[in-house]
Design a protein around this motif. Sequence first.
Motif, PDB file in Angstrom:
ATOM      1  N   SER A 163      -1.485  -2.492 -10.694  1.00  0.00           N
ATOM      2  CA  SER A 163      -1.647  -1.158  -9.616  1.00  0.00           C
ATOM      3  C   SER A 163      -2.800  -0.310  -9.362  1.00  0.00           C
ATOM      4  CB  SER A 163       0.099  -0.403 -10.401  1.00  0.00           C
ATOM      5  OG  SER A 163      -0.155   0.235  -9.052  1.00  0.00           O
ATOM      6  N   GLY A 164      -3.153   0.067  -8.697  1.00  0.00           N
ATOM      7  CA  GLY A 164      -4.655   0.665  -8.899  1.00  0.00           C
ATOM      8  C   GLY A 164      -5.216   1.125  -7.603  1.00  0.00           C
ATOM      9  N   GLN A 165      -6.035   2.302  -7.347  1.00  0.00           N
ATOM     10  CA  GLN A 165      -5.877   2.639  -6.396  1.00  0.00           C
ATOM     11  C   GLN A 165      -7.178   2.364  -5.601  1.00  0.00           C
ATOM     12  OE1 GLN A 165      -8.424   6.421  -7.263  1.00  0.00           O
ATOM     13  NE2 GLN A 165      -6.444   7.613  -6.122  1.00  0.00           N
ATOM     14  N   ALA A 166      -6.376   1.889  -4.338  1.00  0.00           N
ATOM     15  CA  ALA A 166      -7.684   1.539  -3.064  1.00  0.00           C
ATOM     16  C   ALA A 166      -9.148   2.178  -3.310  1.00  0.00           C
ATOM     17  CB  ALA A 166      -7.257   1.410  -2.114  1.00  0.00           C
ATOM     18  N   THR A 167      -9.930   1.757  -2.518  1.00  0.00           N
ATOM     19  CA  THR A 167     -11.152   2.442  -1.519  1.00  0.00           C
ATOM     20  C   THR A 167     -11.333   2.586  -0.703  1.00  0.00           C
ATOM     21  OG1 THR A 167     -12.272   0.696  -2.073  1.00  0.00           O
ATOM     22  CG2 THR A 167     -12.632   1.785  -4.300  1.00  0.00           C
ATOM     23  N   THR A 168     -11.461   3.618  -0.324  1.00  0.00           N
ATOM     24  CA  THR A 168     -11.790   3.965   0.850  1.00  0.00           C
ATOM     25  C   THR A 168     -13.442   4.237   1.587  1.00  0.00           C
ATOM     26  OG1 THR A 168     -11.199   6.673   0.930  1.00  0.00           O
ATOM     27  CG2 THR A 168      -9.868   4.961   0.593  1.00  0.00           C
ATOM     28  N   LEU A 183       0.754  -1.441  -0.182  1.00  0.00           N
ATOM     29  CA  LEU A 183      -0.133   0.250   0.233  1.00  0.00           C
ATOM     30  C   LEU A 183       1.070   1.630   0.023  1.00  0.00           C
ATOM     31  CD1 LEU A 183      -2.847   1.263   0.514  1.00  0.00           C
ATOM     32  CD2 LEU A 183      -2.487   1.170   2.841  1.00  0.00           C
ATOM     33  N   VAL A 184       0.402   2.363  -1.054  1.00  0.00           N
ATOM     34  CA  VAL A 184       1.649   3.864  -1.203  1.00  0.00           C
ATOM     35  C   VAL A 184       0.408   4.622  -0.946  1.00  0.00           C
ATOM     36  CG1 VAL A 184       2.286   4.803  -2.753  1.00  0.00           C
ATOM     37  CG2 VAL A 184       3.317   1.999  -3.026  1.00  0.00           C
ATOM     38  N   ILE A 185       1.098   5.352   0.318  1.00  0.00           N
ATOM     39  CA  ILE A 185      -0.210   6.401   0.629  1.00  0.00           C
ATOM     40  C   ILE A 185       0.774   7.945  -0.003  1.00  0.00           C
ATOM     41  CG2 ILE A 185      -1.111   7.593   1.778  1.00  0.00           C
ATOM     42  CD1 ILE A 185      -0.718   4.595   3.889  1.00  0.00           C
ATOM     43  N   SER A 186      -0.179   8.707  -0.255  1.00  0.00           N
ATOM     44  CA  SER A 186       0.409   9.960  -1.049  1.00  0.00           C
ATOM     45  C   SER A 186      -0.213  11.182  -1.184  1.00  0.00           C
ATOM     46  CB  SER A 186       0.705   9.816  -2.608  1.00  0.00           C
ATOM     47  OG  SER A 186       2.033   8.717  -2.822  1.00  0.00           O
ATOM     48  N   ASP A 187       0.349  12.277  -0.784  1.00  0.00           N
ATOM     49  CA  ASP A 187      -0.020  13.001  -0.492  1.00  0.00           C
ATOM     50  C   ASP A 187      -1.203  13.809  -1.536  1.00  0.00           C
ATOM     51  OD1 ASP A 187       2.059  14.677  -1.574  1.00  0.00           O
ATOM     52  OD2 ASP A 187       2.421  15.175  -0.126  1.00  0.00           O
ATOM     53  N   ALA A 188      -1.373  15.089  -0.810  1.00  0.00           N
ATOM     54  CA  ALA A 188      -2.545  16.130  -2.718  1.00  0.00           C
ATOM     55  C   ALA A 188      -1.265  16.248  -3.612  1.00  0.00           C
ATOM     56  CB  ALA A 188      -2.828  17.448  -1.928  1.00  0.00           C
ATOM     57  N   GLY A 240       0.904  14.694  -4.556  1.00  0.00           N
ATOM     58  CA  GLY A 240       1.653  13.185  -5.144  1.00  0.00           C
ATOM     59  C   GLY A 240       3.453  12.712  -4.375  1.00  0.00           C
ATOM     60  N   ASN A 241       3.669  13.015  -2.984  1.00  0.00           N
ATOM     61  CA  ASN A 241       4.855  12.849  -2.415  1.00  0.00           C
ATOM     62  C   ASN A 241       4.229  11.329  -1.690  1.00  0.00           C
ATOM     63  OD1 ASN A 241       6.025  14.967  -3.344  1.00  0.00           O
ATOM     64  ND2 ASN A 241       5.542  16.115  -2.238  1.00  0.00           N
ATOM     65  N   GLU A 242       4.899  10.542  -1.895  1.00  0.00           N
ATOM     66  CA  GLU A 242       4.998   9.456  -1.016  1.00  0.00           C
ATOM     67  C   GLU A 242       4.810   9.572   0.505  1.00  0.00           C
ATOM     68  OE1 GLU A 242       6.936   5.248   0.492  1.00  0.00           O
ATOM     69  OE2 GLU A 242       6.888   5.252  -2.252  1.00  0.00           O
ATOM     70  N   VAL A 243       4.093   9.104   1.354  1.00  0.00           N
ATOM     71  CA  VAL A 243       3.887   9.623   2.964  1.00  0.00           C
ATOM     72  C   VAL A 243       4.272   8.496   3.977  1.00  0.00           C
ATOM     73  CG1 VAL A 243       2.836  11.638   2.872  1.00  0.00           C
ATOM     74  CG2 VAL A 243       2.046   9.750   3.111  1.00  0.00           C
ATOM     75  N   ALA A 244       4.378   7.374   3.061  1.00  0.00           N
ATOM     76  CA  ALA A 244       4.114   6.205   3.717  1.00  0.00           C
ATOM     77  C   ALA A 244       4.055   5.186   3.358  1.00  0.00           C
ATOM     78  CB  ALA A 244       3.025   5.606   4.447  1.00  0.00           C
ATOM     79  N   HIS A 245       4.322   3.846   3.176  1.00  0.00           N
ATOM     80  CA  HIS A 245       4.248   2.258   2.553  1.00  0.00           C
ATOM     81  C   HIS A 245       3.935   1.285   3.277  1.00  0.00           C
ATOM     82  CE1 HIS A 245       8.794   2.394   2.123  1.00  0.00           C
ATOM     83  NE2 HIS A 245       8.199   1.337   2.817  1.00  0.00           N
ATOM     84  N   ARG A 246       2.961   0.195   3.161  1.00  0.00           N
ATOM     85  CA  ARG A 246       2.698  -0.873   4.077  1.00  0.00           C
ATOM     86  C   ARG A 246       2.913  -1.927   2.916  1.00  0.00           C
ATOM     87  NH1 ARG A 246       4.166   2.802   6.505  1.00  0.00           N
ATOM     88  NH2 ARG A 246       2.211   3.542   9.052  1.00  0.00           N
ATOM     89  N   GLN A 247       3.027  -2.946   3.832  1.00  0.00           N
ATOM     90  CA  GLN A 247       3.009  -4.452   3.808  1.00  0.00           C
ATOM     91  C   GLN A 247       1.665  -4.754   3.624  1.00  0.00           C
ATOM     92  OE1 GLN A 247       5.735  -5.234   1.536  1.00  0.00           O
ATOM     93  NE2 GLN A 247       5.118  -6.832   0.826  1.00  0.00           N
TER      94      GLN A 247
END
Length: 222
Positions: free
Chosen positions: A180-185, A126-131, A133-140
């Motif tokens: 690779s695809g966007q997750a739903t929240t 899981l790759v988490i980015s800010d508005a 487009g900068n990556e702020v976190a990634h999780r296995q």
Amino acid sequence: MITNVSTSATSNQTVSQSTSSQSGVLNSDFETFLKMLTTQAQNQDPLNPLDSTEYASQLASFSSVEQQVMTNDLLTALNAQFQSSGLGQLVDWVDSEVLQSGSAYFDGRPIALQVPSQPNADSATLVISDANGNEVAHRQLSLGDSFYEWDGLGNNSETQSSAFYTFRIDAYASGELINSGQATTYQRVTEARSGSDGEIVLTLLGGAEVNASGVDGIRVTD
């Protein structure tokens, strides 16, 4: 959970009929009481007059009940108008959580994500980015889990600021990126209104708007 409007309408009709019945009985009893009071006052013994305190108390009681029934009549009428205008259905959306694609607003509370099945992958990130487009976190991610909650912590283990973030899931097989695809929240609904075309428009946490027909799921949390 979206409430069935027809059920609410039936309930309103039942309450209205009950209130109307109460009002009719009250009016009849009140008129009878006034006639009895007038008759007794006209025929009382001047040397031994009737105690007026008891009658005053009963008059006050009748007046209190009459005001309550009138209040119930007003509330019933307002509720019926509220339901017939469609506002009752809109209220059911507020404070629910809808599953949607796109960015999600982090306000300090964990964000729940739906993790799609990756049958051909042996790992997923899981790759988490800010508005920006900068990556702020990634999780296995565990491939067996269908949901994941991001606690708001970045790669530096610090809680991120309140803002919109995007969530991307990268699936790998033998070290190669295969999907690779966007997750739903899940996002909380703060407001619901009827659009100009009759579509229900939902305002989500953070101010983003989506059409109700465009959400992928809905849930109610405590």
